[in-house]
Each structure stands twice: as structure tokens, then as C-alpha cells.
Scaffold this active site. Structure first.
Site, short mmCIF file in Angstrom:
data_model
loop_
_atom_site.label_atom_id
_atom_site.label_comp_id
_atom_site.label_asym_id
_atom_site.label_seq_id
_atom_site.Cartn_x
_atom_site.Cartn_y
_atom_site.Cartn_z
N LYS A 1 -37.28 23.81 -41.76
CA LYS A 1 -37.26 23.61 -40.12
C LYS A 1 -38.59 23.73 -39.80
O LYS A 1 -38.89 23.28 -38.63
CB LYS A 1 -36.23 24.26 -39.76
CG LYS A 1 -34.77 23.99 -40.06
CD LYS A 1 -33.83 23.80 -39.39
CE LYS A 1 -32.65 22.96 -39.88
NZ LYS A 1 -31.47 22.84 -39.06
N LYS B 1 -25.93 14.23 -46.93
CA LYS B 1 -24.61 15.09 -46.58
C LYS B 1 -24.41 14.57 -45.24
O LYS B 1 -25.31 14.18 -44.42
CB LYS B 1 -24.86 16.44 -46.81
CG LYS B 1 -25.33 17.26 -45.85
CD LYS B 1 -24.77 18.56 -45.81
CE LYS B 1 -25.37 19.46 -44.61
NZ LYS B 1 -24.97 20.82 -44.32
N LYS C 1 -23.74 17.03 -38.64
CA LYS C 1 -23.65 17.08 -37.23
C LYS C 1 -24.91 16.88 -36.54
O LYS C 1 -24.74 16.31 -35.33
CB LYS C 1 -22.64 18.18 -36.61
CG LYS C 1 -23.29 19.52 -36.74
CD LYS C 1 -22.25 20.60 -35.96
CE LYS C 1 -22.00 21.77 -37.10
NZ LYS C 1 -23.14 22.41 -37.47
P1 ATP Z 1 -26.76 20.86 -39.09
O1 ATP Z 1 -26.63 19.43 -39.15
O2 ATP Z 1 -26.79 21.72 -37.63
O3 ATP Z 1 -27.31 21.53 -40.24
P2 ATP Z 1 -24.07 20.82 -40.45
O4 ATP Z 1 -22.97 19.64 -39.87
O5 ATP Z 1 -24.95 20.71 -41.82
O6 ATP Z 1 -25.11 21.26 -39.39
P3 ATP Z 1 -23.43 23.55 -40.80
O7 ATP Z 1 -23.30 24.11 -39.39
O8 ATP Z 1 -24.75 24.06 -41.28
O9 ATP Z 1 -23.23 22.08 -40.75
O10 ATP Z 1 -22.49 23.95 -41.73
C1 ATP Z 1 -21.21 24.37 -41.16
C2 ATP Z 1 -20.27 24.48 -42.50
O11 ATP Z 1 -19.76 23.44 -42.96
C3 ATP Z 1 -21.06 25.30 -44.06
O12 ATP Z 1 -19.98 26.01 -44.50
C4 ATP Z 1 -21.48 23.96 -44.63
O13 ATP Z 1 -21.48 24.25 -45.99
C5 ATP Z 1 -20.21 22.97 -44.41
N1 ATP Z 1 -20.60 21.68 -44.21
C6 ATP Z 1 -21.55 20.71 -43.52
N2 ATP Z 1 -21.63 19.64 -43.74
C7 ATP Z 1 -20.68 19.53 -44.82
C8 ATP Z 1 -20.30 18.15 -45.56
N3 ATP Z 1 -20.97 17.06 -45.28
N4 ATP Z 1 -19.72 18.46 -46.66
C9 ATP Z 1 -19.02 19.59 -47.01
N5 ATP Z 1 -19.41 20.77 -46.20
C10 ATP Z 1 -20.11 20.70 -45.22
#
Ligand code: ATP
Ligand code: LTN
Length: 326
Positions: free
Chosen positions: A111, A192, A195
Site C-alpha cells: 500500500k 479476490k 470491497k
Molecule cells: P479491502 O478491499 O479494503 O482490502 P476486503 O473486501 O478485501 O477489503 P477485508 O476488510 O480486508 O476485505 O477483509 C475482511 C474479512 O473478509 C477478512 O477476514 C478477509 O479474509 C475476508 N474476505 C475478504 N474478501 C474475501 C473474499 N473474496 N473471499 C473470502 N474472504 C474474504
């Protein structure tokens, strides 16, 4: 009873990936463990946020946690920033963490490359996360693989603090959610579902309408061999849809494969869309009843009172051990 704890940053709307990968695991574990689930809003601030949007999103997260099946009678739900001892403890732990350790975190390296004007908060983020975990002596921390290094840092910080100042923290363990539940972007299944990803047709938000869900799933990237088989390396798109359908319906992947053995991708996608529409429909009905209810405030007040008491005790102990007392 062992304690589990996890948090999600309100950096965007909760996605189907967050639900399947994180929230659903917590829902399934809440009967067996003393469960803490929070909105990691201070963590969201490490990258720029629009204040109005962040504010609105925080309460939506809480209502969505409950709508997804978190039972406030069984678990503690709270907003990280409402616990004033958390950032105070974070400063104390920052002084026991080396710059080298913090700057070696993979997420920080990635980041900080993306934005050269990154904040100091981005560097200290894993220390704040250590506090989230250590203040209540959590035993297990369910996280995705990307967060495992941060939980390991929390362990290192706790072990060092205990040996330098005397036994203060329980040593937590990461619980890494299985590879099978990593939900991929529908348009680009090599990434993946996330959000904060700018992928309007690849990411399903928990608030999507029936029409939006159906359109996204029917348009999901697949392959050209027209067989419905779970093979994440060679058929990432189809495997992702199988994962989604299996997680939401509770059916085994093999059972779904067999049902659609003689069908084309169109029929299979219609089925996946119907499963997602049904599940998200149920969740959204619950969510709509909750979002403006007084119940939400009551749950958050209870979460704040309970976690603040725990954090205050730990903070006082830390200060005493470190010698910062009158
Ligand atoms: P950001 O885009 O801000 O990184 P994110 O959607 O990737 O956010 P996080 O807030 O980092 O999600 O993760 C919250 C939880 O959701 C974590 O435990 C992460 O492992 C899980 N998670 C996020 N995206 C996925 C996915 N695509 N599949 C399974 N688990 C997920
Ligand atoms: N850093 C995590 C969110 C998070 C968290 C935590 C997870 C903040 N504090 C404590 C588990 C325990 C993320 O980005 N997913």
C-alpha cells in the site's frame, strides 16, 4: 470457553466475499466460542475516506453483521472507535514495536508503494490490530491469508511484552479460513472479490438487488469447454461459481456438479443466481427491519460498555507494568 475475535474495515460495502469468507465463519462459530465481532473503523482511516460515507457505512456494517446471522445475545458486537482505550493502548505497544518490524509487513509495503503520501497510520496499522486482539485476550483470530502476518506480529508483540514487563497478554493464534472459501471477482477470477476494487460487475455487494445479482452472475467470466467441474487452476470462473453456490446452499460441490453434468453454462449460472438471490433476499429482509431500529443502538451500547471495561483493565495493567503511573 475460548474467545474468538475478528473485525472488518468499513472501506466499502460488505461483499459476498466478506460474507462467505469471514462473517459466515463467525456465525458458525458463535455457539462454541465467546465471540467478538467489530467494525474496524479506525483501520479504515489509514487510507483516505469520505467522512459522510464512512459514517453511514459504520452502522450499515453492524446491521449487516446481525442480518447475516450474528446473534447479539451470543456475541459481542461493537465499533472499534467507540472504545477509547484501544488507540491509547496502541501508542503503548507502538513503543515496544520496532520500525523494522512494522515496515516489513507485506500490506504496508504494497500500500505504501501505491501512494507515496501514505500516512503514518498505515505503518502503525498492525500495532492497532494487535491491540484489537490483545486487549481482550482473544485465543483465536479468524482471518484471510492476507492478514495472517499481522496476527503473527500481534503474537510477537505479546510475547515480547510479557517477557519484558511480566505476564500481561494471552498469546493469540490465527485461524486462516480455508482456500475453498476465497471468493473471486466474477469478471476477473484471478483476483479476490474485494470491497475496494473498482469492478462494478465483478463484485456482488450484500445490498445488490435481485436484478443486479442475476446480471452479474449471468455475465461472469467462465471458459469455453462447457463442462461444470471444480478445477480452480484451469476453470477459475466455474470453480468460483461452484464455491459460491455450495457455500450458500450448504450442498456439496460434487452434488451440484452431478446435477448440472448434462447442462450448459447458462442453466448452471441461472441456478447459482437463484441461490444467491434467495440467500441475499433473506439477509436483506432482516437488514431492512434492523437498520433504523433502536435495537441497534442498544446492542452497540452493550458492546461498548463490555469491551471498554475489558480494555480499561488491560490498559491500566500495561501502564503499571511500563511504569507510566502517578
Ligand atoms: P479491502 O478491499 O479494503 O482490502 P476486503 O473486501 O478485501 O477489503 P477485508 O476488510 O480486508 O476485505 O477483509 C475482511 C474479512 O473478509 C477478512 O477476514 C478477509 O479474509 C475476508 N474476505 C475478504 N474478501 C474475501 C473474499 N473474496 N473471499 C473470502 N474472504 C474474504
Ligand atoms: N486488518 C483486518 C481488519 C482487522 C482485524 C482486526 C481482523 C482490524 N483489526 C483484528 C482481525 C482481528 C483486515 O484488513 N481485514
Amino acid at each position: 470457553m475460548k474467545r474468538i475475535l475478528t473485525g472488518i474495515k468499513p472501506t466499502g460495502e460488505i461483499t459476498l466475499g466478506n460474507y462467505i469468507g469471514a462473517i459466515k465463519q463467525m456465525v458458525n462459530m458463535q455457539d462454541e466460542y465467546e465471540t467478538y465481532l467489530f467494525v474496524a473503523d479506525l483501520h479504515a482511516l489509514t487510507v483516505p475516506q469520505d467522512p459522510k460515507e464512512l459514517h453511514d457505512r459504520i452502522k450499515r456494517f453492524v446491521a449487516m453483521y446481525i442480518a447475516c446471522g450474528m446473534d447479539p445475545n451470543k456475541c459481542t458486537i461493537y465499533i472499534q472507535s467507540e472504545n477509547v482505550y484501544i488507540p491509547a493502548m496502541s501508542y503503548l505497544l507502538e513503543c515496544t514495536t520496532s520500525y523494522g518490524e512494522a515496515s516489513r509487513m507485506i500490506q504496508f509495503k504494497e500500500k505504501s508503494k501505491e501512494n507515496k503520501n501514505f500516512s503514518v497510520g498505515l505503518l502503525t496499522y498492525p500495532v492497532l490490530m494487535a491491540v484489537d486482539i490483545l486487549y481482550c485476550d482473544a485465543d483465536y483470530v479468524p482471518v484471510g491469508i492476507d492478514q495472517k502476518q499481522h496476527v503473527e506480529l500481534a503474537r510477537d508483540i505479546a510475547i515480547r511484552f510479557n517477557s519484558r514487563y511480566g505476564d500481561t497478554f494471552n498469546i493469540p493464534e490465527p485461524l486462516v479460513t480455508s482456500v475453498g472459501t476465497k471468493i473471486k471477482d466474477l469478471k476477473d477470477p484471478s483476483k479476490k472479490m474485494s470491497k475496494t476494487e473498482d469492478s462494478p460487475t465483478g463484485v456482488i455487494s450484500m445490498y445488490d438487488t435481485k436484478e443486479e445479482i442475476t446480471k452479474k452472475i449471468m455475465g461472469a467470466t467462465t471458459d469455453s469447454d462447457n463442462t461444470i467441474k471444480f478445477d480452480p487452476d484451469n476453470k477459475p470462473g466455474i470453480s468460483n461459481l461452484l464455491n459460491i453456490a455450495s457455500s450458500l446452499s450448504g450442498r456439496k460441490i460434487e452434488e451440484i456438479e452431478q446435477e448440472f453434468a448434462r447442462s450448459g453454462y447458462g442453466d448452471f449460472k441461472k441456478y447459482v443466481a437463484s441461490v444467491v438471490v434467495e440467500k441475499l433476499g433473506e439477509i436483506q429482509d432482516k437488514y431492512n427491519k434492523l437498520i433504523n431500529s433502536d435495537e441497534l443502538n442498544k446492542i452497540l451500547d452493550e458492546g461498548k460498555t463490555k469491551t471498554e471495561k475489558l480494555a480499561k483493565e488491560k490498559y491500566e495493567l500495561m501502564k503499571q507494568r511500563m511504569g507510566v503511573i502517578r
